[in-house]
Design an enzyme around this catalytic site. Structure first.
Site, PDB file in Angstrom:
ATOM      1  N   CYS A 189       0.863  -1.482  -0.039  1.00 18.78           N
ATOM      2  CA  CYS A 189      -0.039  -0.232  -0.119  1.00 18.78           C
ATOM      3  C   CYS A 189       0.353   1.170  -0.142  1.00 18.78           C
ATOM      4  O   CYS A 189       1.388   1.504   0.896  1.00 18.78           O
ATOM      5  CB  CYS A 189      -1.000  -0.069   1.035  1.00 18.78           C
ATOM      6  N   CYS A 240      -0.570   3.635  -6.421  1.00 15.97           N
ATOM      7  CA  CYS A 240      -1.637   3.230  -5.434  1.00 15.97           C
ATOM      8  C   CYS A 240      -1.702   1.699  -6.627  1.00 15.97           C
ATOM      9  O   CYS A 240      -2.385   0.886  -7.168  1.00 15.97           O
ATOM     10  CB  CYS A 240      -3.017   3.528  -5.904  1.00 15.97           C
TER      11      CYS A 240
HETATM   12  N1  DGL Z   1      -3.996   0.269  -2.352  1.00 17.57           N
HETATM   13  C1  DGL Z   1      -4.009   1.174  -1.242  1.00 17.57           C
HETATM   14  C2  DGL Z   1      -2.420   2.215  -1.679  1.00 17.57           C
HETATM   15  O1  DGL Z   1      -1.161   1.931  -2.405  1.00 17.57           O
HETATM   16  C3  DGL Z   1      -4.596   1.875  -0.826  1.00 17.57           C
HETATM   17  C4  DGL Z   1      -5.519   2.703  -1.070  1.00 17.57           C
HETATM   18  C5  DGL Z   1      -6.517   3.201  -0.117  1.00 17.57           C
HETATM   19  O2  DGL Z   1      -7.143   2.313   1.471  1.00 17.57           O
HETATM   20  O3  DGL Z   1      -6.337   4.261   0.094  1.00 17.57           O
HETATM   21  O4  DGL Z   1      -2.369   3.650  -1.446  1.00 17.57           O
END
Ligand code: DGL
Length: 272
Positions: free
Chosen positions: A74, A187
């Site tokens: 993430c 993301c």
């Molecule tokens: N998948 C996550 C990222 O890479 C975050 C998504 C979220 O919960 O805002 O930032």
């Protein structure tokens, strides 16, 4: 030789895009996938709240399910919490941050689009990556939580409207030389939407993410001995856990099916 256990963590389904790459290069490992849907979306949380939540949640989870390595799959979490987590835990931690450096190597027109959560776009960490690796490029950014939600919807089997993607990417869709030819999918949810993102553009754009680099790093850190575990690959079972019960059983069923398509044999609630 025991099978290496890797914890892959995200706020939602985004970490699956990282898991896919990690497992391709490290087929002998066993993965626990934990997603914190109780605090989703991470891209809108305050930095201090994120660090505190991650430290507590991962500590509690690892007590029940010990791991040899953690992947913080993430960007929103990694760009703010990696330092604190590495100080707190003794096992290696691999983070995912926007692939600005690889993007600046492939752009032809020197215009890069950074697509990430509002949190990641605002981070000092991200600004430093840009000044370190793309100081001579033009970097445009779009921070979108809606795009994160669309990835969640996709894996819950909902039908997506291409118009929504066009609306989100509208600032980059006009036909002129100052538009990005290369997008950083900053993301982990966004590689799950590559087809829909690419379909917004008339010409092909480079879509760059960090998945493969993360997989390589995991391989380096786990070391050569995991090759010996290849034989036990079939026997390895990957498990997935979520932190908040779903209101809708149909969504849970569709999500379970999506996870099983990635090789997870269970999707369980853990009350953390
Ligand atoms: N998948 C996550 C990222 O890479 C975050 C998504 C979220 O919960 O805002 O930032």
């Amino acid at each position: 030789m025991s099978v290496k256990r890797v914890l892959i963590f995200d706020s939602g389904v985004g970490g699956l895009s990282v898991f896919e790459q990690v497992i391709k290069l490290n087929p002998g490992i066993q993965c626990q996938y934990l997603f914190d849907n109780a605090y989703f979306p991470y891209g809108e949380l305050k930095q201090t709240q994120l660090v505190a939540r991650l430290t507590q949640l991962l500590t509690d989870f690892l007590q029940q399910y010990p791991a040899d390595l953690i992947v913080i799959a993430c960007n929103s979490a990694s760009t703010v919490a990696l330092k604190a987590l590495r100080q707190h835990f003794t096992i290696p931690i691999v983070g995912v941050v926007p692939a600005i450096k690889p993007a600046s190597l492939v752009t032809r027109n020197n215009v890069i689009g950074l697509l990430a959560t509002p949190g990641t776009i605002a981070r000092d960490y991200t600004h430093k990556l840009i000044s370190q690796f793309a100081a001579d490029k033009s970097v445009l950014s779009i921070g979108s939580t809606q795009l994160v939600k669309l990835a969640e919807d996709k894996l819950m089997g909902k039908v997506l409207s291409q118009d929504e993607f066009m609306d989100i990417l509208a600032p980059w869709l006009s036909q002129n030389a100052s538009m990005p030819d290369t997008l950083v999918l900053g993301c982990t949810h966004f590689p799950l939407l590559k087809t829909e993102i690419q379909a917004c553009f008339n010409t092909e754009v480079n879509l760059v993410d960090s998945g493969e680099a993360i997989a390589l790093r995991v391989k380096q850190l786990l070391g050569e001995e995991q090759k010996l575990d290849l034989q036990s690959q079939q026997a390895n079972s990957h498990q997935a856990f979520y932190t908040k019960l779903f209101n809708d059983n149909q969504h849970l069923a569709a999500l379970t099916q999506s996870f099983s398509g990635y090789g997870f044999n269970a999707l369980q609630h853990c009350n953390l």
